[in-house]
Design a protein around this motif. Sequence first.
Motif, PDB file in Angstrom:
ATOM      1  N   PRO A 157      31.069  75.372  36.938  1.00 18.82           N
ATOM      2  CA  PRO A 157      30.360  75.143  35.640  1.00 18.82           C
ATOM      3  C   PRO A 157      29.048  74.079  36.113  1.00 18.82           C
ATOM      4  CG  PRO A 157      32.680  74.884  35.333  1.00 18.82           C
ATOM      5  CD  PRO A 157      32.470  75.075  37.029  1.00 18.82           C
ATOM      6  N   ARG A 158      28.249  74.071  35.416  1.00 19.09           N
ATOM      7  CA  ARG A 158      27.181  73.179  35.461  1.00 19.09           C
ATOM      8  C   ARG A 158      27.462  71.561  35.385  1.00 19.09           C
ATOM      9  NH1 ARG A 158      23.450  77.016  32.295  1.00 19.09           N
ATOM     10  NH2 ARG A 158      24.228  76.012  30.565  1.00 19.09           N
ATOM     11  N   ILE A 159      27.039  70.821  36.156  1.00 11.87           N
ATOM     12  CA  ILE A 159      27.600  69.476  36.145  1.00 11.87           C
ATOM     13  C   ILE A 159      26.327  68.554  35.658  1.00 11.87           C
ATOM     14  CG2 ILE A 159      28.035  67.519  37.784  1.00 11.87           C
ATOM     15  CD1 ILE A 159      29.424  69.467  39.558  1.00 11.87           C
ATOM     16  N   HIS A 160      26.570  67.858  34.579  1.00 12.42           N
ATOM     17  CA  HIS A 160      25.593  67.046  34.226  1.00 12.42           C
ATOM     18  C   HIS A 160      25.766  65.627  34.530  1.00 12.42           C
ATOM     19  CE1 HIS A 160      24.585  70.438  31.331  1.00 12.42           C
ATOM     20  NE2 HIS A 160      25.961  70.385  31.155  1.00 12.42           N
ATOM     21  N   PRO A 161      24.803  65.038  34.749  1.00  8.03           N
ATOM     22  CA  PRO A 161      24.869  63.644  35.391  1.00  8.03           C
ATOM     23  C   PRO A 161      25.401  62.645  34.249  1.00  8.03           C
ATOM     24  CG  PRO A 161      22.488  64.079  34.968  1.00  8.03           C
ATOM     25  CD  PRO A 161      23.167  65.378  34.801  1.00  8.03           C
ATOM     26  N   MET A 162      26.191  61.797  34.821  1.00 11.52           N
ATOM     27  CA  MET A 162      27.036  60.773  33.748  1.00 11.52           C
ATOM     28  C   MET A 162      26.936  59.523  34.622  1.00 11.52           C
ATOM     29  SD  MET A 162      30.276  63.186  32.595  1.00 11.52           S
ATOM     30  CE  MET A 162      31.076  62.075  31.660  1.00 11.52           C
ATOM     31  N   SER A 163      26.406  58.540  33.951  1.00 11.85           N
ATOM     32  CA  SER A 163      26.385  56.937  34.784  1.00 11.85           C
ATOM     33  C   SER A 163      27.277  56.303  34.423  1.00 11.85           C
ATOM     34  CB  SER A 163      24.939  56.462  34.431  1.00 11.85           C
ATOM     35  OG  SER A 163      24.660  56.250  33.048  1.00 11.85           O
TER      36      SER A 163
END
Length: 384
Positions: A157-163
């Motif tokens: 799955p696509r990984i979305h940046p999470m800060s």
Amino acid sequence: MGITARGVGLLVAALALLGVGFRYAYPELTVLGAAAGVAVGYAVVTAAWRPRLTVERHADPDRVARGEPAAMELAVRNTGRLRAANLVAEDRCAGELVPVPLLRLRPGRDTRVRYPVPTQRRGVVPVGPLRVVRRDPLGLVALARGYGGTAPVWVHPRIHPMSAVPTGAGRSLDGRTDSVPHGSITFDSLREYVVGDELRRVHWRTSARVGELMVRENVDTSLPRLVVVLDNRAAAHPVRSAGVAESFEAACEAAASVVAAAVREDLPVHLLLVAPAEVEPAGAAGPLDRLAAVELAGGGTEVLSASTSRLRQERLGDTLVFLTGPGAGDELGHVGALRGAYPSVVVGMFGAPAPTAAAATGLVVLDAADGAAFAAEWDGIRRW
């Protein structure tokens, strides 16, 4: 082995010519029929010859995120010593046939082919085996054989940046439970001073009472431990578009994003499924591979209840992230019951037609259309 339409026509003609020639004593027709029969026999013998081939395949890369490019490299070598191989080959990739130009492969020579692998959908894309078709020069008979094995391409799955980093629950020795952002140092015990200890760790009050220097021993008891639970029940994701449950795909992206963020921050993380897979995917290495291979499973509220019961008993962490779809909107009470075992409980709801009411359960619910929206809402949380 299969005979082509041309071969069938020639064989029927041979039988007809031989029958008419013998029946009415026409030697010319008999000769023509015999020649046609010999041609078919020669075609069978030629196509039945099995070339000696070795096939090596390499995925470049073998693990990609959804939408990223991937390719398969094939090396086909004729290990025979006497004859060149006139071949037509096709490789099977994700259920489709990809032509491989072999044509005339001389003894000891090889050919290399590279073609793209489709990665538009999450999953495990099987590639292979190579299907080699051997034909005679007249095209009367075709014989297909498989060479080489298969190689999977894992589409994550696509990984979305999470800060944002979730808060953890610091459990002190005196029984308190505090919320801390990244873990903290908690007093554990006292011991005698040894050369090399820092003086700032000396507990002066105790040292004065016992007459010896005593040093504080501290431990990190509040490192956040994440538990990511993916609801993979088909009942939780009832809406389909072209056979794909987009809410489930979004939940998989959110799970991958949370796991990647935890690994990046060196936080312990567990990935669990509401409906556990009966057989673990072969060759899976890590949670992202599991997310690539996971599929929707059967089961209703009883499966969710059994899963939450296990979570309550095992208490695998202090931050629980439950990712589900619109079909589970009326079942969040089972998740809310876990607040006693997990100080921080967050629900990711994907594809819901209206905002989810979570006041009754006291949960933090993030309504999101996709994985990117979930990551944005996650970053907006400071303390749960």
